[in-house]
Write a protein that holds these residues in place. Structure first.
Motif, short mmCIF file in Angstrom:
data_model
loop_
_atom_site.label_atom_id
_atom_site.label_comp_id
_atom_site.label_asym_id
_atom_site.label_seq_id
_atom_site.Cartn_x
_atom_site.Cartn_y
_atom_site.Cartn_z
N THR A 104 0.84 -1.20 0.00
CA THR A 104 0.00 0.00 0.00
C THR A 104 0.87 1.25 0.00
OG1 THR A 104 -1.67 -1.21 1.27
CG2 THR A 104 -1.91 1.16 1.15
N LEU A 108 0.74 3.86 -3.07
CA LEU A 108 0.06 5.13 -2.78
C LEU A 108 1.00 6.27 -2.43
CD1 LEU A 108 -3.07 3.93 -0.74
CD2 LEU A 108 -2.82 4.27 -3.21
N ALA A 162 -8.92 4.32 0.89
CA ALA A 162 -7.50 4.45 0.56
C ALA A 162 -6.96 5.80 1.04
CB ALA A 162 -7.29 4.31 -0.94
N HIS A 163 -7.74 6.85 0.86
CA HIS A 163 -7.30 8.18 1.29
C HIS A 163 -7.14 8.24 2.81
CE1 HIS A 163 -7.78 12.45 2.46
NE2 HIS A 163 -7.06 12.66 1.38
N ILE A 166 -3.97 6.27 3.84
CA ILE A 166 -2.69 6.89 3.52
C ILE A 166 -2.45 8.14 4.35
CG2 ILE A 166 -3.41 8.41 1.62
CD1 ILE A 166 -0.25 6.21 1.77
#
Length: 207
Positions: A104, A108, A162-163, A166
Motif C-alpha cells: 500500500t 500510494l 484508501a485516502h 494513507i
C-alpha cells in the motif's frame, strides 16, 4: 522478496539499493547475488508485489463467484441496519490495506515505481476489490438496485478508504483532521447508504 517489499515500503523504491536488499535478505551486500534470482530491481519489485497480492489468505473467500458479501455482513452485524453493515465492509477494506502495508505504501506514496507495477496492481488488486465492493453494494441495495451506477459508487468507497489509510500512515497513525477510524467509517457509510436509498427514486433528482 519479503525484505525487498519491507525496504521499498519504508524507504521508497528509488532510495532502496540492491546492496541493502541483499544484506537484509542475508546475502553479501554489493556482491550482485540478487541478480542470480532477478534481472533487475524493477523485476524484483513487480514479482514481489504480484506474489504478495495473489497470496490473499482470508480474503480469498470474497472472490468466489457464489460468495455473498451481504451474507457475511449479516453474520458480522446481525440485525443491524445498512449503515452498520457498510461500516463493517469498510472495516474489511481497511484490514486489507493494513495487511499489505508495504505494498500500500509503495503504490500510494511512491512515485518512483516502474510502470509495469501499476498494471499488476490494476489487474491483481484494484479490479478484484472493485468487483467485490460493487457486488456487495448491489446485494445491500437488493430490490432498490435499479439502474444506479454501482461501479462509480464502489470507486468512491474504495477511494475514501484508501485516502483515509494513507493520510493516517503519513501522519504516523493519526488523521490530520483528528478524525478517528470509527467516525470516518461511519460518515463514509452514511453517505454510501444514502446513495443506496436514492435507488428508490428511479432516476429522480435525489436532492
Amino acid at each position: 522478496m519479503t525484505e525487498a517489499l519491507r525496504l521499498f515500503g519504508e524507504q521508497g523504491f528509488a532510495k532502496t539499493s540492491v546492496a541493502q536488499i541483499e544484506r537484509a535478505a542475508g546475502l553479501s551486500g554489493g556482491s550482485g547475488a540478487l541478480y542470480r534470482h532477478f534481472k533487475s530491481k524493477d523485476e524484483l519489485l513487480v514479482q514481489a508485489v504480484d506474489t504478495r497480492l495473489n497470496d490473499r489468505g482470508e480474503w480469498e473467500q470474497f472472490l468466489a463467484p457464489s460468495f455473498s458479501v451481504a451474507a457475511v455482513l449479516d453474520a458480522i452485524r446481525p440485525s443491524s441496519g445498512t449503515v452498520d453493515k457498510i461500516v463493517a465492509l469498510c472495516g474489511i477494506g481497511l484490514a486489507r490495506l493494513d495487511h499489505d502495508r508495504d505494498i500500500t505504501r509503495i503504490l500510494l506514496r511512491d512515485n518512483s515505481i516502474p510502470t509495469p507495477l501499476l498494471e499488476v496492481f490494476r489487474q491483481q488488486e484494484y479490479a478484484v476489490v472493485m468487483s467485490m465492493v460493487t457486488r456487495g453494494l448491489v446485494e445491500l441495495a437488493d430490490e432498490r438496485a435499479g439502474e444506479q451506477d454501482w461501479d462509480a459508487t464502489a470507486a468512491v468507497l474504495v477511494g475514501a478508504l484508501a485516502h483515509f489509510w494513507i493520510m493516517r500512515d503519513i501522519f504516523d497513525g493519526d488523521h490530520p483532521a483528528g478524525i478517528d477510524t470509527d467516525r470516518y467509517l461511519r460518515a463514509t457509510a452514511e453517505m454510501i447508504a444514502a446513495r443506496l436509498d436514492w435507488a428508490d427514486s428511479e432516476g429522480e433528482d435525489p436532492r
